[in-house]
Every structure is written in structure tokens, then in C-alpha cells.
Design a protein around this motif. Structure first.
Motif, PDB file in Angstrom:
ATOM      1  N   LEU A 257       0.832  -1.206   0.000  1.00 55.38           N
ATOM      2  CA  LEU A 257       0.000   0.000   0.000  1.00 55.38           C
ATOM      3  C   LEU A 257       0.867   1.256   0.000  1.00 55.38           C
ATOM      4  O   LEU A 257       0.667   2.167  -0.811  1.00 55.38           O
ATOM      5  CB  LEU A 257      -0.929  -0.003   1.212  1.00 55.38           C
ATOM      6  N   GLU A 258       1.829   1.287   0.881  1.00 56.40           N
ATOM      7  CA  GLU A 258       2.691   2.464   1.005  1.00 56.40           C
ATOM      8  C   GLU A 258       3.551   2.656  -0.240  1.00 56.40           C
ATOM      9  O   GLU A 258       3.648   3.760  -0.785  1.00 56.40           O
ATOM     10  CB  GLU A 258       3.582   2.317   2.241  1.00 56.40           C
ATOM     11  N   VAL A 259       4.170   1.566  -0.709  1.00 54.52           N
ATOM     12  CA  VAL A 259       5.043   1.663  -1.880  1.00 54.52           C
ATOM     13  C   VAL A 259       4.248   2.016  -3.131  1.00 54.52           C
ATOM     14  O   VAL A 259       4.650   2.854  -3.935  1.00 54.52           O
ATOM     15  CB  VAL A 259       5.828   0.346  -2.075  1.00 54.52           C
ATOM     16  N   GLY A 260       3.089   1.388  -3.299  1.00 54.05           N
ATOM     17  CA  GLY A 260       2.265   1.651  -4.475  1.00 54.05           C
ATOM     18  C   GLY A 260       1.826   3.103  -4.550  1.00 54.05           C
ATOM     19  O   GLY A 260       1.922   3.751  -5.600  1.00 54.05           O
ATOM     20  N   ASN A 261       1.334   3.648  -3.437  1.00 58.74           N
ATOM     21  CA  ASN A 261       0.898   5.047  -3.431  1.00 58.74           C
ATOM     22  C   ASN A 261       2.061   6.007  -3.625  1.00 58.74           C
ATOM     23  O   ASN A 261       1.910   7.073  -4.224  1.00 58.74           O
ATOM     24  CB  ASN A 261       0.146   5.357  -2.137  1.00 58.74           C
ATOM     25  N   SER A 262       3.234   5.621  -3.131  1.00 61.86           N
ATOM     26  CA  SER A 262       4.415   6.444  -3.337  1.00 61.86           C
ATOM     27  C   SER A 262       4.749   6.552  -4.824  1.00 61.86           C
ATOM     28  O   SER A 262       5.037   7.646  -5.336  1.00 61.86           O
ATOM     29  CB  SER A 262       5.605   5.857  -2.572  1.00 61.86           C
ATOM     30  N   TYR A 263       4.686   5.429  -5.522  1.00 55.91           N
ATOM     31  CA  TYR A 263       4.990   5.457  -6.951  1.00 55.91           C
ATOM     32  C   TYR A 263       3.880   6.128  -7.769  1.00 55.91           C
ATOM     33  O   TYR A 263       4.156   6.766  -8.785  1.00 55.91           O
ATOM     34  CB  TYR A 263       5.262   4.045  -7.469  1.00 55.91           C
TER      35      TYR A 263
ATOM     36  N   ARG B 187      -2.067  -8.029  -7.755  1.00 52.41           N
ATOM     37  CA  ARG B 187      -1.678  -8.503  -6.431  1.00 52.41           C
ATOM     38  C   ARG B 187      -2.822  -8.397  -5.432  1.00 52.41           C
ATOM     39  O   ARG B 187      -2.615  -8.559  -4.230  1.00 52.41           O
ATOM     40  CB  ARG B 187      -0.467  -7.712  -5.942  1.00 52.41           C
ATOM     41  N   GLY B 188      -4.035  -8.087  -5.931  1.00 49.99           N
ATOM     42  CA  GLY B 188      -5.211  -8.145  -5.079  1.00 49.99           C
ATOM     43  C   GLY B 188      -5.648  -6.844  -4.453  1.00 49.99           C
ATOM     44  O   GLY B 188      -6.587  -6.830  -3.647  1.00 49.99           O
ATOM     45  N   HIS B 189      -5.003  -5.740  -4.797  1.00 51.89           N
ATOM     46  CA  HIS B 189      -5.399  -4.452  -4.236  1.00 51.89           C
ATOM     47  C   HIS B 189      -6.296  -3.706  -5.216  1.00 51.89           C
ATOM     48  O   HIS B 189      -6.206  -3.879  -6.438  1.00 51.89           O
ATOM     49  CB  HIS B 189      -4.169  -3.596  -3.924  1.00 51.89           C
ATOM     50  N   ALA B 190      -7.130  -2.826  -4.676  1.00 53.17           N
ATOM     51  CA  ALA B 190      -7.995  -1.994  -5.498  1.00 53.17           C
ATOM     52  C   ALA B 190      -7.267  -0.698  -5.867  1.00 53.17           C
ATOM     53  O   ALA B 190      -6.388  -0.235  -5.141  1.00 53.17           O
ATOM     54  CB  ALA B 190      -9.284  -1.665  -4.755  1.00 53.17           C
TER      55      ALA B 190
ATOM     56  N   ALA C  38      -9.087   6.842 -11.486  1.00 51.92           N
ATOM     57  CA  ALA C  38      -8.149   7.781 -12.117  1.00 51.92           C
ATOM     58  C   ALA C  38      -6.704   7.291 -12.070  1.00 51.92           C
ATOM     59  O   ALA C  38      -5.804   7.989 -12.535  1.00 51.92           O
ATOM     60  CB  ALA C  38      -8.260   9.148 -11.452  1.00 51.92           C
ATOM     61  N   PHE C  39      -6.485   6.114 -11.494  1.00 49.91           N
ATOM     62  CA  PHE C  39      -5.129   5.551 -11.368  1.00 49.91           C
ATOM     63  C   PHE C  39      -4.210   6.491 -10.572  1.00 49.91           C
ATOM     64  O   PHE C  39      -3.091   6.794 -10.976  1.00 49.91           O
ATOM     65  CB  PHE C  39      -4.503   5.284 -12.745  1.00 49.91           C
ATOM     66  N   THR C  40      -4.705   6.955  -9.429  1.00 55.35           N
ATOM     67  CA  THR C  40      -3.890   7.855  -8.599  1.00 55.35           C
ATOM     68  C   THR C  40      -3.666   7.315  -7.205  1.00 55.35           C
ATOM     69  O   THR C  40      -2.848   7.850  -6.463  1.00 55.35           O
ATOM     70  CB  THR C  40      -4.582   9.227  -8.463  1.00 55.35           C
ATOM     71  N   LYS C  41      -4.371   6.231  -6.834  1.00 56.84           N
ATOM     72  CA  LYS C  41      -4.270   5.762  -5.450  1.00 56.84           C
ATOM     73  C   LYS C  41      -4.695   4.311  -5.378  1.00 56.84           C
ATOM     74  O   LYS C  41      -5.583   3.858  -6.108  1.00 56.84           O
ATOM     75  CB  LYS C  41      -5.169   6.609  -4.529  1.00 56.84           C
ATOM     76  N   THR C  42      -4.051   3.551  -4.481  1.00 61.01           N
ATOM     77  CA  THR C  42      -4.426   2.167  -4.218  1.00 61.01           C
ATOM     78  C   THR C  42      -4.944   2.042  -2.796  1.00 61.01           C
ATOM     79  O   THR C  42      -4.629   2.860  -1.928  1.00 61.01           O
ATOM     80  CB  THR C  42      -3.251   1.214  -4.441  1.00 61.01           C
ATOM     81  N   TYR C  43      -5.753   1.016  -2.563  1.00 62.38           N
ATOM     82  CA  TYR C  43      -6.388   0.802  -1.278  1.00 62.38           C
ATOM     83  C   TYR C  43      -6.089  -0.610  -0.781  1.00 62.38           C
ATOM     84  O   TYR C  43      -5.737  -1.492  -1.560  1.00 62.38           O
ATOM     85  CB  TYR C  43      -7.900   0.976  -1.376  1.00 62.38           C
TER      86      TYR C  43
ATOM     87  N   ALA D 125      -1.483   3.572 -15.528  1.00 63.79           N
ATOM     88  CA  ALA D 125      -2.331   2.420 -15.852  1.00 63.79           C
ATOM     89  C   ALA D 125      -1.542   1.121 -15.751  1.00 63.79           C
ATOM     90  O   ALA D 125      -2.049   0.108 -15.238  1.00 63.79           O
ATOM     91  CB  ALA D 125      -2.910   2.577 -17.260  1.00 63.79           C
ATOM     92  N   GLN D 126      -0.291   1.155 -16.203  1.00 63.85           N
ATOM     93  CA  GLN D 126       0.551  -0.042 -16.080  1.00 63.85           C
ATOM     94  C   GLN D 126       0.799  -0.376 -14.610  1.00 63.85           C
ATOM     95  O   GLN D 126       0.756  -1.545 -14.210  1.00 63.85           O
ATOM     96  CB  GLN D 126       1.887   0.196 -16.791  1.00 63.85           C
ATOM     97  N   LEU D 127       1.058   0.659 -13.809  1.00 63.33           N
ATOM     98  CA  LEU D 127       1.278   0.446 -12.385  1.00 63.33           C
ATOM     99  C   LEU D 127       0.008  -0.110 -11.739  1.00 63.33           C
ATOM    100  O   LEU D 127       0.072  -1.025 -10.900  1.00 63.33           O
ATOM    101  CB  LEU D 127       1.690   1.763 -11.718  1.00 63.33           C
ATOM    102  N   ALA D 128      -1.138   0.424 -12.120  1.00 65.95           N
ATOM    103  CA  ALA D 128      -2.408  -0.048 -11.566  1.00 65.95           C
ATOM    104  C   ALA D 128      -2.633  -1.522 -11.886  1.00 65.95           C
ATOM    105  O   ALA D 128      -3.127  -2.284 -11.045  1.00 65.95           O
ATOM    106  CB  ALA D 128      -3.547   0.802 -12.120  1.00 65.95           C
TER     107      ALA D 128
END
Length: 375
Positions: A330-336, A360-363, A367-372, A351-354
Motif C-alpha cells: 500500500l505504502e510503496v504503491g501510493n508512493s509510486y 496482487r489483489g489491491h484496489a 483515475a489511477f492515482t491511489k491504491t487501497y 495504468a501499467q502500475l495499476a
């Protein structure tokens, strides 16, 4: 070890306990969960009082350091000072840093509040648009990099530059003590011996004379490096009269309508830097070409009408997210996501990052700006 006299606080030019607390809070901001910070915090008031008294009566001496090797983006030594020494670095920077930074040019970036990579990229883009009149005219850029910069810094030159503007005896002494301290006199290496062998010998602080080199990893080193290269900045602006110039640490770039003029600037700077600062341009990383081909700077590529994230940076983000432990995803994904959003043309990269994160199972938001967190 440093030969600098111990700083002893004359209360007319010294510091208060509140200043030290502020420095501690600044220091722990990014180190809150480190073992060193937690250990210091267990007896916070006593530790701060002891450090305050050592500084005030002249008994303070820098402690040992930890040396380790990182491999990305390339192998290099990193030196981590003791936590209490980092507090002193912040104390010193909080006192003398703003005074020096007021005299820095607006195009000096890195390690200055509000002047990170996004500031540098936006400012360079504005300069490119200005000199090309919104991409309607041709122009050229000269990009330079200093060879083995941090291990080549002459601390004697830095000291002269610092002391020429610091008048208070306590701060002069503390500046010299911090700058001239040699971490190689007392350090612990953490890591496999083979890792150190991956760092070329000419890039190791361990192999330099005592008066050369600043340890990568300390706030004080970053600040001292900016003071050092302010000499170059001032020459570029006021002697060479370059209107479009920008520097981020030891990467600096000139823009001009004439390639011949940029060659003249390169010749001047190539001679000036060794003679006055003892550092040299890395010829293998010197680039002179039309801006229309794209200008690669601070992890972004500036092209006509947009800024894109450098492919290597994007690929590293995808690789890191793919192999990051689930507890840190969560932390690493939102950082990138935050890093990629700095570029104006980033939708495809995000979009590629998303896709990697969702696999890996995260939402991820639409807008492809944040993961949960996954449920």
C-alpha cells in the motif's frame, strides 16, 4: 578526526533548548520508526539535555557511523551518522541554512525546501518553452555531470566558503566540527563484503585523503554540497551571463539558441571547475543536442508539449511494486503513484502500475492515482 575547536555556546550567539527540540523533531520526521530513533526516544528528555549540555560547554564530539552499500540506481556507499549527530546536523542547518539559501540562485535545486525534482522539472520545462517560444524555434541544451562528485569535494574549500559568511564563534566552531569530521575514523560496515567490492574504488570515500569527500546520507553533506556548487551557479549566471541554466545536485544544464555558444560554455566550465573547486566534468555524461529530441532531467523527459517519466524510472517502479512484500504494498504503491503523477503525460504509466497492483489483489481508483487495502 577533526582538528576543529570544540564549540562552546556563548549565549549571545548560541542556541536554546527549544532550538534543539525543534532540530530533534525535524530529524525524527523521516526516522520515527528506526531503531536509533526509538532508542533515543526512550529517554528523550535526558538524552536531549545531555546533548544540549555537551554542545553548550564544548564537550560535544561526533560519534560513530554506519556504512552500507545500496545498489540502485547504481552501487554506492551510504554513511549514516548516529541519531544524536543527525540532530546536531539539523540544529546547524536550521541556523545557517536559510542564510546561505537566500543567496542561492532560483535555479539551484535539491535539498532546499520547495525545490525538489518536481520544481526542477517544471522550471526547466518553462525555460525550454521560453527559449523555443513554445517549441516554435530550435534550441540546444548542454547537460553536464560531475565525476565522482561527493568523494571529490574538497572540504577545505567548503570550509572557507562557509566561514566567510558565518560570524558567530559558536556556529563557526560547530560548522567546522561537523564538516571536518572524518566518519572513517569510527564506523561499522553492515552488509556482505562482496557488496563493497561492487563500488568502484574511485567512488569510495574510504579510499580518499582526509580532506576530500563528504559522506552520502547526511543532511549536512547535502547542504555543504549546495554551498560548494553555488560557486558554479554564480559563475553561470553572473560571469557567463547564461539566462537559461539549472542545477540539481551535480547535474546541471544550459540552454541556448546556438550550439557554438554552448561549446564555449562547456570549454569555460571544464577549465573553471578543476581550477577553483577541484572537481571535473564527466565527459561520458556530457550531452549537447537539440531540445526537440527531448531533455532528460531529474527522472523526467521534457518533449514538445509534455513531460514524461523516464522509462528506466517507470520500469523500476513496476519492478519494485511487483516484488514488494504484501505488508508494504500500500505504502510503496501510493508512493509510486505520486511519483508518476508529477509528469504531465503519465496516464499510460499509471495504468501499467495499476495493473500490477490489481494483479496482487489491491484496489485502485478509477483515475489511477491511489491504491487501497484489499478487503
Amino acid at each position: 578526526m577533526s582538528s576543529a575547536p570544540a564549540p562552546s555556546a556563548d549565549w549571545k550567539d548560541g542556541f536554546t533548548f527549544a532550538d534543539l527540540v525543534e532540530a530533534y523533531l525535524d530529524c525524527r520526521r523521516t526516522k520515527r520508526n528506526s531503531n536509533a530513533a526509538l532508542s533515543f526516544e526512550m529517554n528523550l528528555e535526558r538524552n536531549l539535555r545531555e546533548l544540549h549540555d555537551e554542545l553548550a560547554d564544548g564537550r560535544y564530539r561526533p560519534g560513530g557511523s554506519i556504512c552500507f552499500v545500496i545498489t540502485r540506481p547504481k552501487p554506492r556507499e551510504v554513511w549514516a551518522a548516529e541519531f544524536r549527530d543527525r540532530i546536531v546536523h539539523h540544529l546547524l542547518y536550521n541556523r545557517i541554512g536559510p542564510f546561505f539559501e537566500r543567496s542561492f540562485i532560483a535555479d539551484s535545486c535539491a535539498c532546499i525546501k520547495g525545490r525538489g525534482t518536481l520544481y526542477a522539472a517544471r522550471r526547466l520545462e518553462a525555460k525550454v518553452r521560453s527559449i523555443t517560444q513554445n517549441w516554435s524555434r530550435p534550441a540546444y541544451y548542454l547537460k553536464c555531470d560531475l565525476a565522482n562528485f561527493f568523494v571529490s569535494i574538497d572540504k577545505r574549500i567548503v570550509l572557507d566558503l562557509l566561514l566567510s559568511k558565518i560570524r558567530e564563534p559558536f556556529w563557526r566552531s560547530l560548522t567546522e566540527l561537523v564538516l571536518m569530521h572524518d566518519p572513517r575514523a569510527d564506523f561499522v560496515y553492515r552488509g556482505a563484503p562482496a557488496m563493497m567490492e561492487r563500488v568502484p574504488s574511485h567512488k569510495r570515500l574510504i579510499g580518499q585523503p582526509a580532506h576530500l569527500g563528504l559522506p552520502i546520507g547526511n543532511l549536512s553533506s547535502q547542504f555543504f554540497a549546495n554551498v560548494y556548487l553555488d560557486v558554479l551557479d554564480q559563475r553561470a549566471k553572473h560571469i557567463l551571463g547564461v539566462r537559461h541554466y539549472i542545477r540539481y545536485v551535480d547535474d546541471f544544464l544550459f540552454l541556448d539558441e546556438s550550439a557554438a555558444r554552448l561549446n564555449e560554455i562547456l570549454e569555460d566550465v571544464t577549465a573553471f571547475l578543476p581550477a577553483h573547486l577541484g572537481v571535473r566534468i564527466n565527459p561520458r555524461k556530457t550531452i549537447l543536442q537539440p531540445v526537440a529530441r527531448g531533455v532528460d532531467f531529474v527522472g523526467q523527459v521534457i518533449k514538445p508539449w509534455h513531460r514524461a517519466t523516464r522509462k528506466r524510472t517507470r520500469n523500476e517502479a513496476l519492478r519494485r511494486v511487483a516484488c514488494t512484500p504484501a505488508t508494504e504494498l500500500l505504502e510503496v504503491g501510493n508512493s509510486y503513484f505520486g511519483l508518476l503523477r508529477q509528469a504531465t503525460a503519465s496516464h499510460y504509466d499509471r495504468a501499467q502500475l495499476a495493473n500490477v497492483i490489481r494483479a496482487r489483489g489491491h484496489a485502485v481508483d478509477v483515475a489511477f492515482t491511489k491504491t487501497y487495502k484489499k478487503r
